[in-house]
Design an enzyme around this catalytic site. Structure first.
Site, PDB file in Angstrom:
ATOM      1  N   GLY A   1      21.469 -20.783  14.521  1.00  0.00           N
ATOM      2  CA  GLY A   1      21.826 -19.436  14.939  1.00  0.00           C
ATOM      3  C   GLY A   1      21.493 -19.050  16.489  1.00  0.00           C
TER       4      GLY A   1
ATOM      5  N   HIS B   1      18.606 -15.526   7.957  1.00  0.00           N
ATOM      6  CA  HIS B   1      17.257 -15.805   9.043  1.00  0.00           C
ATOM      7  C   HIS B   1      16.030 -16.537   8.112  1.00  0.00           C
ATOM      8  CE1 HIS B   1      18.605 -12.029  11.347  1.00  0.00           C
ATOM      9  NE2 HIS B   1      18.847 -13.158  11.978  1.00  0.00           N
TER      10      HIS B   1
ATOM     11  N   HIS C   1      17.501 -13.916  19.052  1.00  0.00           N
ATOM     12  CA  HIS C   1      19.114 -13.883  19.271  1.00  0.00           C
ATOM     13  C   HIS C   1      19.720 -12.634  18.799  1.00  0.00           C
ATOM     14  CE1 HIS C   1      18.402 -15.653  15.382  1.00  0.00           C
ATOM     15  NE2 HIS C   1      19.697 -15.595  14.971  1.00  0.00           N
TER      16      HIS C   1
ATOM     17  N   ASP D   1      25.701 -18.401  15.449  1.00  0.00           N
ATOM     18  CA  ASP D   1      26.183 -17.213  15.091  1.00  0.00           C
ATOM     19  C   ASP D   1      27.519 -16.982  16.053  1.00  0.00           C
ATOM     20  OD1 ASP D   1      24.179 -16.554  13.418  1.00  0.00           O
ATOM     21  OD2 ASP D   1      23.085 -15.719  15.275  1.00  0.00           O
TER      22      ASP D   1
ATOM     23  N   ARG E   1      29.520  -7.277  14.428  1.00  0.00           N
ATOM     24  CA  ARG E   1      30.639  -6.544  14.980  1.00  0.00           C
ATOM     25  C   ARG E   1      31.969  -7.280  14.886  1.00  0.00           C
ATOM     26  NH1 ARG E   1      28.967  -6.645  19.815  1.00  0.00           N
ATOM     27  NH2 ARG E   1      27.434  -5.313  19.534  1.00  0.00           N
TER      28      ARG E   1
ATOM     29  N   ASP F   1      23.500 -11.710  19.474  1.00  0.00           N
ATOM     30  CA  ASP F   1      24.153 -12.521  18.777  1.00  0.00           C
ATOM     31  C   ASP F   1      24.756 -12.221  17.410  1.00  0.00           C
ATOM     32  OD1 ASP F   1      24.462 -14.160  21.072  1.00  0.00           O
ATOM     33  OD2 ASP F   1      22.927 -15.709  20.526  1.00  0.00           O
TER      34      ASP F   1
ATOM     35  N   ASP G   1      16.902 -10.806   8.102  1.00  0.00           N
ATOM     36  CA  ASP G   1      15.535 -10.038   7.963  1.00  0.00           C
ATOM     37  C   ASP G   1      15.563  -8.864   8.780  1.00  0.00           C
ATOM     38  OD1 ASP G   1      13.162  -9.509   7.510  1.00  0.00           O
ATOM     39  OD2 ASP G   1      12.390 -11.421   8.277  1.00  0.00           O
TER      40      ASP G   1
END
Length: 129
Positions: free
Chosen positions: A60, A13, A92, A65, A101, A95, A85
């Site tokens: 991202g 980030h 986002h 991502d 996940r 995402d 962060d």
């Protein structure tokens, strides 16, 4: 990307990009043993600072991502180093959560800070088997 080498995705980030570049510089010799990819700006910054080749995906927020997540599902990424962060809202965020996940679903090591990233690459990527 060679099947004999592990592939690491590098993501950071905005508030963590300098930290990622510093970490990559300190670990440049070890990172040479891996194929590297990353999201937009992070990939560019790491490549520029280290001189290492880093395959660049989209930023991202613009789908990077999701691209990394797709490559995990295709078994083309073995490890994710994601300096996120936790103290800043991310536009986002869905995402980001989807990427985390998918890494868990596919049992991919995902390091979210320097200490864990150091452990993961110190294993030579063997923790990704």
């Amino acid at each position: 990307m060679s099947s004999s080498r592990k592939t690491i995705a590098l993501i950071a980030h905005d508030n963590k990009k300098a930290e990622m570049v510093g970490w990559a510089l300190r670990n440049k010799e070890t990172l040479k043993k891996f194929d590297l990819c990353g999201t937009g700006t992070t990939a560019g910054l790491v490549a520029e600072a280290t001189g290492l080749p880093v395959k660049k995906y989209l930023s991202g927020p613009l789908g990077g991502d999701q691209q990394i997540g797709a490559k995990i599902a295709e078994k083309k990424i073995d490890i994710v180093i994601f300096f996120w962060d936790p103290l800043s809202a991310q536009p986002h965020d869905p995402d980001v959560k989807a990427l985390l996940r998918i890494a868990v679903v596919y049992d991919i090591p995902i390091a979210t800070n320097k200490a864990t990233a150091n452990c993961v690459i110190a294993s030579g990527g063997y923790c990704a088997e």
